[in-house]
Design an enzyme around this catalytic site. Sequence first.
Site, mmCIF file in Angstrom:
data_model
loop_
_atom_site.group_PDB
_atom_site.id
_atom_site.type_symbol
_atom_site.label_atom_id
_atom_site.label_comp_id
_atom_site.label_asym_id
_atom_site.label_seq_id
_atom_site.Cartn_x
_atom_site.Cartn_y
_atom_site.Cartn_z
ATOM 1 N N ASP A 64 35.514 62.696 48.944
ATOM 2 C CA ASP A 64 35.599 64.186 49.342
ATOM 3 C C ASP A 64 37.081 64.619 49.390
ATOM 4 O OD1 ASP A 64 35.663 62.665 51.643
ATOM 5 O OD2 ASP A 64 34.942 64.458 52.940
ATOM 6 N N HIS A 65 38.019 63.685 49.386
ATOM 7 C CA HIS A 65 39.495 64.085 49.490
ATOM 8 C C HIS A 65 40.203 63.935 48.189
ATOM 9 C CE1 HIS A 65 39.307 64.954 53.779
ATOM 10 N NE2 HIS A 65 38.337 64.352 53.674
ATOM 11 N N HIS A 140 41.256 56.544 61.180
ATOM 12 C CA HIS A 140 40.014 56.651 60.305
ATOM 13 C C HIS A 140 39.494 55.410 60.028
ATOM 14 C CE1 HIS A 140 36.840 59.200 58.478
ATOM 15 N NE2 HIS A 140 37.174 59.148 57.570
#
Length: 302
Positions: A64-65, A140
């Site tokens: 999603d990035h 993360h």
Amino acid sequence: MKLTVLGCYAATPRTITNPTSQILEIRNHMFLIDCGEGTQVQLRKNKLKFSKINHVFISHLHGDHFYGLVGLISTFMLLNRQTDLHVYGPKGIKEIVLLQLRYSNSFTGYNLYFHELEAKTSEVVYEDEKVVVKTIPLKHRIYTNGFLFQEKVGDRKLDIDAVREYKIDACYYQKIKNGKDITLDDGTVIPNDELTFDPIKPKSYAFCSDTMYDESIVPLIQNADVLYHETTFLETEADKAEKTMHSTAKEAATIALKANVGQLILGHYSTRYANIELFREEATTIFPNTVLADDGKVFEYD
């Protein structure tokens, strides 16, 4: 400084929301930050010129990035782009993109440069005479960086009435704007501060994508004018935030407060929430100057 949010929701794209992507316009640069699916569609919707994007910054290799990147690179090719394109992102991004281009028999007619990042401490990844960009190491599930964009101090502003009063020739104006004193023909030295005004205060923007709560970033973003910080969850789902190594709105606000930033922008909302206003309400109890990102929203800073 102008920020256009192309997408700011977590995980999968939907018909009404888009994954992470932003355009930062600063000192005549147009930087693309992250490139989720649909980025080039959002660029068109927001009437942003593809040709002005010469630098792309990718925070990490979750889809999603960056899943929109190879499509954007291919579109640049179809538009007959000639200008160099620089991509900054985690090690592996070059292999991923070139593999897709190779197997689709697609080759760019422009120079494509990859700057792969591996450092676990902050480093300068881009610099010119106007802007410097540094990484913000984040915590993360995979290697992730945020990015700090900082304007450099510009020239001093010429006090045109003062230079005319002293009958100073225009050929010395740039020297004066560079901060130099001026010596008149009679030997009199005119201090620079009598001929100029202070330059405009340089601005800074900190982009912190997917990350768990991590106070170690505070010194790196201290006093930033604007901080974008992910807020995937509300505090009621703090356990999910910890498990997935994301942040809550309360945690983002706490980072903003500790870093003494000027404004906090929230984003990367989980699509489980129907009302993103809840994120702002939670954050403002700690950091009042909090605003919400949303797809297509524009923030301008004079």
